[in-house]
Write a protein that holds these residues in place. Structure first.
Motif, mmCIF file in Angstrom:
data_model
loop_
_atom_site.group_PDB
_atom_site.id
_atom_site.type_symbol
_atom_site.label_atom_id
_atom_site.label_comp_id
_atom_site.label_asym_id
_atom_site.label_seq_id
_atom_site.Cartn_x
_atom_site.Cartn_y
_atom_site.Cartn_z
ATOM 1 N N ASP A 395 0.832 -1.200 0.000
ATOM 2 C CA ASP A 395 0.000 0.000 0.000
ATOM 3 C C ASP A 395 0.870 1.254 0.000
ATOM 4 O OD1 ASP A 395 1.017 0.096 2.513
ATOM 5 O OD2 ASP A 395 -0.881 -0.135 3.562
ATOM 6 N N ARG B 32 -11.297 -6.477 16.362
ATOM 7 C CA ARG B 32 -12.319 -7.026 15.469
ATOM 8 C C ARG B 32 -13.174 -8.075 16.170
ATOM 9 N NH1 ARG B 32 -8.903 -4.505 12.704
ATOM 10 N NH2 ARG B 32 -9.227 -3.921 10.526
ATOM 11 N N ASN B 133 -5.648 -14.118 0.005
ATOM 12 C CA ASN B 133 -4.777 -13.059 0.513
ATOM 13 C C ASN B 133 -4.581 -12.026 -0.585
ATOM 14 O OD1 ASN B 133 -2.663 -11.448 1.326
ATOM 15 N ND2 ASN B 133 -1.459 -13.125 2.197
ATOM 16 N N PRO B 134 -5.231 -10.847 -0.468
ATOM 17 C CA PRO B 134 -5.123 -9.875 -1.563
ATOM 18 C C PRO B 134 -3.745 -9.241 -1.664
ATOM 19 C CG PRO B 134 -6.405 -8.959 0.253
ATOM 20 C CD PRO B 134 -6.109 -10.385 0.614
ATOM 21 N N TYR B 135 -2.943 -9.329 -0.609
ATOM 22 C CA TYR B 135 -1.683 -8.585 -0.582
ATOM 23 C C TYR B 135 -0.441 -9.446 -0.497
ATOM 24 C CZ TYR B 135 -4.775 -4.673 0.446
ATOM 25 O OH TYR B 135 -5.750 -3.735 0.392
ATOM 26 N N ARG B 158 -0.853 -6.197 7.349
ATOM 27 C CA ARG B 158 -1.769 -5.798 6.289
ATOM 28 C C ARG B 158 -2.475 -7.008 5.689
ATOM 29 N NH1 ARG B 158 0.040 -4.482 0.937
ATOM 30 N NH2 ARG B 158 -1.544 -3.261 -0.126
ATOM 31 N N GLU B 159 -1.712 -8.092 5.458
ATOM 32 C CA GLU B 159 -2.298 -9.298 4.886
ATOM 33 C C GLU B 159 -3.274 -9.931 5.878
ATOM 34 O OE1 GLU B 159 0.762 -11.932 3.376
ATOM 35 O OE2 GLU B 159 2.058 -10.248 2.861
ATOM 36 N N GLN B 161 -4.858 -8.588 8.332
ATOM 37 C CA GLN B 161 -6.045 -7.767 8.532
ATOM 38 C C GLN B 161 -7.025 -7.888 7.364
ATOM 39 O OE1 GLN B 161 -4.929 -3.943 10.036
ATOM 40 N NE2 GLN B 161 -6.673 -2.934 9.072
ATOM 41 N N ALA B 162 -6.480 -7.854 6.146
ATOM 42 C CA ALA B 162 -7.345 -7.941 4.964
ATOM 43 C C ALA B 162 -8.058 -9.291 4.927
ATOM 44 C CB ALA B 162 -6.521 -7.736 3.692
ATOM 45 N N ILE B 163 -7.333 -10.355 5.224
ATOM 46 C CA ILE B 163 -7.957 -11.678 5.201
ATOM 47 C C ILE B 163 -9.016 -11.777 6.288
ATOM 48 C CG2 ILE B 163 -7.565 -14.156 5.472
ATOM 49 C CD1 ILE B 163 -4.770 -13.747 4.345
ATOM 50 N N ASP B 165 -10.799 -9.334 7.564
ATOM 51 C CA ASP B 165 -11.962 -8.523 7.213
ATOM 52 C C ASP B 165 -12.769 -9.132 6.070
ATOM 53 O OD1 ASP B 165 -11.371 -6.771 9.199
ATOM 54 O OD2 ASP B 165 -10.357 -5.317 7.917
ATOM 55 N N GLU B 166 -12.056 -9.700 5.093
ATOM 56 C CA GLU B 166 -12.765 -10.173 3.907
ATOM 57 C C GLU B 166 -13.316 -11.581 4.076
ATOM 58 O OE1 GLU B 166 -10.258 -9.495 0.484
ATOM 59 O OE2 GLU B 166 -9.929 -7.417 1.117
#
Lengths: 421, 421
Positions: A395, B32, B133-135, B158-159, B161-163, B165-166
């Motif tokens: 990012d 979360r 994993n988007p990142y 970051r990875e 957290q994204a996983i 959340d998604e």
């Protein structure tokens, strides 16, 4: 006392299970344990819950030679460490008259009557050694159970640390364990897996060597760290082994390895400049001041850092760095030519020996197929010149951090071919 | 899926057992989980050791409805979470062709061949749900075993957290527990104890109110945060109560409270500038780019940030900001007059609506009796002008962070009295 080689830490306190607090006491204890040759094999956090805490203490005592519990020795009902520990070791809690009078005196000295609830803090597990608390009311307690040690310390860091240093450390020193020695090898410009591919065949051998050297790899944007450690019976021999190991990794990872003594990249670059008596000036676009901030993290950096221009707007690149507007129009603001013109411009205008130009697309917007988010051009202008295109992952924040590390590294590498102007 | 009420977190990584690193991922996950009405009942840290990790996972699964393991999903030999988890649940690891080709493509997009060791990241526990994993390259994995959930997430925040959340959050939301609602009130320019003195009488009342609101105060250089939370059966009622509470604190702490919706100071300032259509340029000495870096952390900030000059050397202040050398000689580089001349100079030369000048002594050297380390002068030049002397506590880094927050705050407060030029 049996020799203590492994330890676990159990931090007690419901506040440590919220999103806002971390158990930082364990860092203080770990540092001390390592100095004493004790390896930390695990740590836990548990709330103010007697039964959960008892379970954690039991588990830890089953695994480690030493268990250090911090917190939960206060006077209130939710301070349950004494009770849980007594339950685990199957002994009684007894009110200690000497401790009680110490606590009473402590209050009396401040002209305050001891609140009745503070009596709880005079409760001692039968057979425990008392560890005096120079800064608070709750003494520490130490128990030996079947050759293992259980130490209870209060939660406030100052009290915990003082009790450890004055009463726990001397007992562990008598057990005569060797200490842990450490070295850190730092690498930039390579991904974690690229570093691993080169380093693994090397450090894998060290696990069978004498002394055994353990290696951990840590990655952050722009820097990969290899942490080497050895449990050394003889500290000097341990340090020698680590020195050889660090040099072997450094050679294998050259030129990407920039430090084997823990120094961060900005210090390495600062020393190169300082040794030559050279000055640096920086023109930043996407990193917007982060490169200058990193360079000036080093105390005394005013000797080699002159300053620079943050040229976020294109117009600023033209007016304050002399980048021709036509060049920006034809090549784009993120281009080799503009990075070079920024580096040359800031070098000339600031009268520096070295100029650096950084221009890129940190995202989240602004990317295109030809120049996706993460594209960064960096140029170094000195007696010699260098320029490099990068495509960084991550990012906005990660791209900016990567770019700062890459810029510092380009200065470092380029310095090898600098010739006097 | 059974309703998830309790969770444990197991952080994996030998670096987290050194004196240098803390497991901060667990804070992100705890926040979360709390939002989803899940209580954290314990957390653990374990090194890169398959057998120790397996033990910890087994213990955690025996206690909690949900176990989240973070870290140890990388490509290297010391990434053992997949193996340990497969052992604990008694299933095979299978290479997933789809995951493997995703990883290959990820490398290919950056024009890099996939190192062979990254194959390990395509290994999936039989029967596990894959969490994309988007990142990064390592997907998360989720298993249901005897009504309990085991989730494996990568270590990079970051990875992870994204996983979460998604892919993890939606699964937990379906289990329908009442959530924790939160609000954060942010304050600058006051010490933690000053904030506490004003806020305590207010938030102490909320502990007996309905719904109960809990408050935690967190301090970092330049910003004090008050975190309010309530466990709400009815989310809308909980949010209303927090809104009232946040506004009460905001009023009591005015004008030092700058945000009650979580926005950082640079966003508050960015919005003020953006709403007026005004631009800003900055001249920094001791903060050396940090203020510009903070202002440009906000995506889209190129609309209001023009850039600036880092004038580390006095000569740069004169040549690039027009600060008279005689002024520096008579007043000193750290003075009201020089801060104002820097602010005026950068404003005029960059054609900005607002100019800021920061000059100070970050230390460790350079202090004197008259101007001790921590002394900073900040000036804002706009339609109106303001200047302020500060004496910040702490080391070099803390002084610089304090100065950045103070400069942003001076712009914020001054904006209230700006008049059109």
């Amino acid at each position: 006392m049996a020799r203590v080689r492994t330890a676990e830490i159990v931090a007690v306190g419901s506040e440590l299970l919220t999103p806002f607090r971390l158990d930082t006491n364990s860092l203080v204890i770990t540092e001390r344990l390592n100095e004493l040759g004790v390896a930390l094999t695990g740590k836990s956090v548990v709330g103010d819950d007697r039964s959960r805490l008892a379970t954690r203490l039991r588990e830890a005592l089953a695994r480690a030679d030493l268990v250090v519990a911090t917190g939960g020795l206060g006077p209130t009902a939710d301070d349950v460490t004494r009770d849980a520990a007594a339950e685990v070791v199957g002994r009684e809690l007894v009110e200690d008259p000497a401790v009680l009078s110490t606590i009473r005196e402590r209050f009396a000295r401040r002209g305050v009557r001891m609140p009745e609830i503070n009596r709880r803090q005079a409760q001692v597990i039968a057979g425990a050694a008392l560890l005096p608390n120079p800064y608070g009311t709750a003494p520490g307690q130490l128990l030996e159970i079947e050759g293992r040690l259980l130490v209870l310390l209060p939660g406030p860091t100052r009290e915990m640390q003082a009790i450890f240093d004055e009463s726990v450390r001397p007992r562990l020193e008598r057990s005569g364990a060797p200490g842990v020695e450490r070295r850190v090898v730092k690498v930039t410009g390579r991904s974690e897996s690229q570093v691993e591919e080169i380093a693994h065949p090397i450090y894998a051998r060290w696990l069978d060597a004498e002394p055994v050297i353990e290696t951990t790899i840590l990655a952050s944007p722009g820097v990969i760290e290899l942490h080497l450690s050895t449990l050394a019976e003889d500290a000097a021999l341990g340090r020698e082994a680590l020195e050889r190991a660090a040099r072997e990794l450094e050679a294998a990872l050259a030129p990407a390895a920039f430090s084997i003594d823990g120094r961060p990249l900005e210090r390495v670059v600062g020393k190169l400049l300082h040794d030559r008596g050279w000055t640096i000036a920086v023109a930043e676009s996407c990193t917007a001041g982060l490169l200058l901030a990193r360079l000036t993290e080093v105390p005394g950096s005013s000797a080699w850092v002159l300053g620079g221009v943050v040229a976020y707007a294109d117009d600023v690149k033209t007016r304050h760095l002399g980048v021709p507007a036509s060049l920006i129009a034809s090549e784009g603001a993120v281009s080799a030519a503009v990075a070079e013109a920024m580096a040359d411009g800031v070098r000339e205008r600031f009268g520096a020996d070295v100029g650096v130009g950084v221009t890129g697309i940190a995202g989240p917007g602004g990317g295109s197929d030809a120049k996706p988010v993460g594209t960064v051009w960096i140029a170094v202008s000195a007696a010699n010149r260098a320029r490099q295109r990068y495509l960084f992952p991550g990012d906005r924040q990660a791209v900016r951090q990567h770019a700062v590390a890459a810029a510092l590294d380009l200065v470092r590498r380029q310095s090898g071919v600098w010739v006097p102007t």
